[in-house]
Design a protein around this motif. Structure first.
Motif, mmCIF file in Angstrom:
data_model
loop_
_atom_site.group_PDB
_atom_site.id
_atom_site.type_symbol
_atom_site.label_atom_id
_atom_site.label_comp_id
_atom_site.label_asym_id
_atom_site.label_seq_id
_atom_site.Cartn_x
_atom_site.Cartn_y
_atom_site.Cartn_z
ATOM 1 N N ASP A 54 25.123 -9.441 13.035
ATOM 2 C CA ASP A 54 26.215 -10.208 13.632
ATOM 3 C C ASP A 54 25.719 -11.583 14.059
ATOM 4 N N GLU A 110 25.150 -13.666 10.910
ATOM 5 C CA GLU A 110 26.427 -14.059 10.303
ATOM 6 C C GLU A 110 27.095 -15.192 11.074
ATOM 7 N N LYS A 111 27.041 -15.142 12.401
ATOM 8 C CA LYS A 111 27.650 -16.201 13.211
ATOM 9 C C LYS A 111 26.921 -17.528 13.054
ATOM 10 N N TYR A 126 23.217 -3.886 13.952
ATOM 11 C CA TYR A 126 24.533 -4.526 14.063
ATOM 12 C C TYR A 126 24.418 -5.850 14.816
#
Length: 112
Positions: free
Chosen positions: A90, A93-94, A86
């Motif tokens: 994450d 993706e950021k 995760y």
């Protein structure tokens, strides 16, 4: 790879699931640390604390994943793998430019 070979030699071929999960864990923690190091190289005064935090996270996650914790039945390794996955997805993706995706990379990982 050597760590996986040693683990299978010690515990037998029944540990195929660890072979699969450990490889992704190693890739994810390497990605987390590599990304943090890259950011540090561009702005060392601003990013040194994130690099240190990422290093501590990676060492603790890897150590706990490898630990043989009594009474957990190996569930702790799956929880650590999920948390690292995760965090990794994450972070990616950021950093990436937003695009319209039907299914996120994290969803593909979880369903897979």
């Amino acid at each position: 790879m050597q760590e996986n070979i040693n683990y299978i030699a010690e515990h037998g071929p029944i540990t195929v699931s660890r072979f699969v999960t450990a490889n992704f864990l190693h890739m994810a923690v390497t990605g987390i640390l590599g990304f943090s190091f890259c950011r540090f190289l561009y702005t060392p005064r601003k990013e040194w604390d994130r690099l240190l935090g990422a290093f501590v996270l990676v060492v603790l996650a890897h150590g706990l994943y490898d630990a043989d914790l009594p009474g957990t039945g190996g569930i702790h390794a799956i929880v650590i793998l999920a948390a690292i996955a995760y965090y990794y997805f994450d972070m990616v993706e950021k950093h990436c430019t937003p695009s319209r995706q039907t299914i996120s990379p994290l969803a593909v990982f979880v369903l897979g």
